[in-house]
Design a protein around this motif. Structure first.
Motif, PDB file in Angstrom:
ATOM      1  N   ARG A  80      -7.289   9.969   5.748  1.00 37.64           N
ATOM      2  CA  ARG A  80      -8.415  10.060   6.697  1.00 37.64           C
ATOM      3  C   ARG A  80      -8.318   9.059   7.842  1.00 37.64           C
ATOM      4  N   GLU A  81      -7.784   7.840   7.534  1.00 34.00           N
ATOM      5  CA  GLU A  81      -7.859   6.740   8.504  1.00 34.00           C
ATOM      6  C   GLU A  81      -6.469   6.173   8.798  1.00 34.00           C
ATOM      7  N   ASP A 130       1.395   3.893  -4.376  1.00 33.50           N
ATOM      8  CA  ASP A 130       0.708   4.927  -3.584  1.00 33.50           C
ATOM      9  C   ASP A 130      -0.806   4.655  -3.529  1.00 33.50           C
ATOM     10  N   LEU A 131      -1.163   3.483  -2.988  1.00 35.74           N
ATOM     11  CA  LEU A 131      -2.567   3.065  -2.995  1.00 35.74           C
ATOM     12  C   LEU A 131      -3.365   3.775  -1.895  1.00 35.74           C
ATOM     13  N   TYR A 132      -4.658   3.885  -2.111  1.00 36.52           N
ATOM     14  CA  TYR A 132      -5.615   4.417  -1.119  1.00 36.52           C
ATOM     15  C   TYR A 132      -5.124   5.733  -0.501  1.00 36.52           C
ATOM     16  N   LYS A 133      -4.689   6.661  -1.347  1.00 41.53           N
ATOM     17  CA  LYS A 133      -4.083   7.910  -0.842  1.00 41.53           C
ATOM     18  C   LYS A 133      -5.063   8.690   0.031  1.00 41.53           C
ATOM     19  N   VAL A 191       0.847  -1.220   0.000  1.00 36.21           N
ATOM     20  CA  VAL A 191       0.000   0.000   0.000  1.00 36.21           C
ATOM     21  C   VAL A 191       0.870   1.252   0.000  1.00 36.21           C
ATOM     22  N   GLN A 192       1.980   1.212   0.779  1.00 32.04           N
ATOM     23  CA  GLN A 192       2.808   2.418   0.926  1.00 32.04           C
ATOM     24  C   GLN A 192       3.906   2.530  -0.137  1.00 32.04           C
ATOM     25  N   ASP A 193       3.994   1.524  -1.004  1.00 33.58           N
ATOM     26  CA  ASP A 193       4.992   1.570  -2.081  1.00 33.58           C
ATOM     27  C   ASP A 193       4.837   2.895  -2.837  1.00 33.58           C
ATOM     28  N   ARG A 194       5.916   3.661  -2.983  1.00 37.09           N
ATOM     29  CA  ARG A 194       5.826   5.015  -3.567  1.00 37.09           C
ATOM     30  C   ARG A 194       5.284   4.995  -4.994  1.00 37.09           C
ATOM     31  N   ARG A 195       5.660   3.944  -5.703  1.00 36.17           N
ATOM     32  CA  ARG A 195       5.227   3.855  -7.097  1.00 36.17           C
ATOM     33  C   ARG A 195       3.709   3.627  -7.185  1.00 36.17           C
TER      34      ARG A 195
END
Lengths: 95, 479
Positions: B342-343, B334-337, B328-332
């Motif tokens: 918010r959460e 960048d999921l669920y920004k 999720v946090q992979d820079r390329r």
């Protein structure tokens, strides 16, 4: 210059012809191939307008003849085209 | 051509049919001329034919002729079939494998088979795979084995314009099911090396070829009757529309206007929906794991148990919170920004697991020993490339975790250098990614063409209702 009506009138201008003779003639002088449906669609229309008339059939093949009205229509159409062609040629020379 | 000439109106035929048929005899018959006669007949029907039914019938005949030409020009195909009997739990994994993109790509790229030469190019491999998926049939059947008992089996059929290629493909697929790649022999050899005093286990049960790839008989053509029926149906519909337009031109024009208006509104609605509701794409991969090449202990039962345990551990490691957080946090990617803004991350991953990530076992009744297990991994996301990358990431993590686990266990259990080297070479062989993460094509939200079609339909309906209401009002007024 691919209007089947004008091509047929031009073909009949030098004498009576039946359908396939017209197709061959048009193929020769205009390099346009008319399919049977296109040819008879145009023949039907030209006959209705009185520009051509059917002659006695010879062995099931019926020749058609250009009427006086058809000849004047052709002259008018070709005259218009002639003016366009001459103008275009003159302008191309000067360009 | 003479048949097509019968499509002209009766009145026209009474005057011209004799000379027209004589003319057709002079033409060299080809499809271009037939099409010209048919076009002329339809034009003449519209011009002269007052009868509504004549137009409808003419269009139906024209539709039948066109469909007939298409049906008889479509290439016939030869069909080869083989039947392979297998353990019940192997049926679904093998069925999935034989229709998988990876397996079919291997067959298509096999130069000895030389399949789909017209379609196959690097950019159109997906199209060739889809074509092969249409030509290949893998069906579950109950087959009578050599002992007379019924057992589950797969019937593999492939249809192809080339007779020998149809047979070669079926033979190759059947061989893949039957071939144990020398695993049983290798297992016996290593067993004697490691545990010379223990009795070796029985060879693993394997698929049996009940009926080898058949030599195709007569070619099978497309369903010509159904194609011609479709042509007649389409002709009837078109004829009804043309007939209506000829008889009631004003009304037809009005309805066409409503249809266009409806389509325009539909496209606008589609644009609003596309901007308001983000589309979602689902990418899927399938992974199979078969019994490991060699047991870690001299006990046959431990083999499948360790396989299941290892596969479960690998799945847990690939899908644990830390692993998903890294994706999720992979820079390329960048999921669920916006969600992450918010959460807390834990909540985002919880939503990801519950809503977007689906792990489905290929067979839920994992009870039989010595058989193949499999899972499919799907992920849905508004960006199709990211959906594919996430599935690829999870599959990579799963494969790595599985490999490292097997390596750790083997190093602690096996002391002999030669045997270890041999096993190391085959480490991870039993885990197969049979479908790599797919690049999703169609989204979940319908496209603008669907909205336009619905809008057109609603427009016609609205126009028809308006006309009906106007006519009713006029009748009332006249009364």
């Amino acid at each position: 210059m691919t209007d089947p009506g004008i091509l047929i009138l031009a073909s009949l201008a030098d004498g009576d012809k039946h359908g396939y003779a017209m197709v061959q003639d048009i193929d020769r002088f205009a390099d346009v191939h008319l399919g049977p449906g296109t040819l008879y669609g145009a023949l039907t229309r030209l006959e209705e307008q009185g520009w051509i008339r059917p002659l006695e059939a010879e062995e099931r093949r019926r020749p058609y003849r250009l009427t006086a009205l058809g000849r004047s229509v052709l002259e008018e159409q070709v005259g218009g085209l002639d003016r366009v062609v001459k103008t275009a040629l003159r302008r191309l020379k000067h360009a | 051509m003479l048949l097509a000439a019968k499509l002209y109106p009766r009145a026209w035929r009474e005057r011209y049919s004799e000379e027209f048929e004589a003319l057709l005899e002079d033409y060299r018959p080809n499809w271009r001329e037939v099409a010209d006669v048919m076009r002329g007949a339809v034009k003449m029907q519209i011009k002269m034919g007052k009868g509504y039914l004549t137009i409808v019938a003419a269009m139906a005949v024209a539709g039948a002729i066109v469909a007939g030409v298409v049906a008889f020009r479509a290439p016939s195909k030869y069909v080869s079939t083989a039947v392979v009997q297998m353990a019940p739990r192997e049926v679904e994994p093998f069925e999935t494998k034989f229709l998988s993109r990876t397996f079919l790509t291997t067959l298509i790229c096999n130069p000895k088979l030389g399949l789909y030469p017209a379609t196959i190019r690097p950019s159109t491999m997906e199209a060739a795979v889809h074509e092969m998926q249409r030509d290949l049939r893998v069906n579950r059947v109950e087959a009578h084995g050599p002992g007379g008992a019924t057992a589950p089996a797969l019937r593999i059929s492939f249809s192809y314009p080339d007779r020998s290629k149809a047979r070669d493909v079926v033979a190759a697929i059947a061989a893949e099911a039957v071939d144990d790649h020398g695993w049983n022999a290798m297992r016996q050899f290593i067993w004697h090396d490691l545990w010379p005093h223990e009795a070796p286990p029985a060879p693993l049960p394997h698929a049996q070829l009940l009926s080898p790839a058949s030599v195709p008989g007569k070619p099978v053509g497309p369903n010509r009757l159904s194609l011609i029926a479709t042509g007649i149906g389409a002709g009837l519909l078109l004829g009804a529309l043309v007939g209506f337009a000829v008889r009631r031109p004003k009304r037809a024009l009005l309805l066409a206007g409503f249809a266009l208006g409806g389509a325009a509104v539909g496209i606008q609605v589609a644009l609003v929906v596309i901007f308001a509701v983000p589309d979602a794409y689902t990418s899927t991969a399938t992974v199979l794991v078969s019994p490991p090449i060699f047991p870690e202990r001299p006990s046959g039962a431990a083999m499948t148990a360790s396989m299941d345990a290892r596969f479960r551990r690998a799945q847990e490691e690939a899908l644990n919170e830390a692993g998903l957080a890294a994706i999720v946090q992979d820079r390329r990617l960048d999921l669920y920004k916006s969600e992450r803004a918010r959460e807390p991350l834990e909540k985002v991953i919880e939503t990801m697991r519950a809503r977007d990530l689906v792990i489905r076992p290929l067979d839920t009744e994992a009870t039989a020993p010595s058989s193949v297990r499999g899972i499919s991994i799907s992920f849905t996301y508004p960006d199709r490339y990211k959906a594919k990358e996430v599935v690829e990431g999870i599959v990579t993590r799963l494969v790595n975790a599985h490999f490292q686990d097997a390596q750790r266990t083997m190093q602690s259990a096996i002391a002999g250098d030669e045997t270890r080297e041999l096993l190391e070479r085959h480490l991870g062989d039993n885990l197969e990614v049979i479908d790599f993460a797919s690049l999703p094509q169609g989204g979940v939200v319908p496209g603008s063409w669907t909205f336009a079609a619905v809008g057109m339909g609603l427009g016609v309906l609205a126009g028809w209702l308006l006309l009906a209401r106007r006519n009713a009002a006029r009748r009332l007024q006249a009364a």
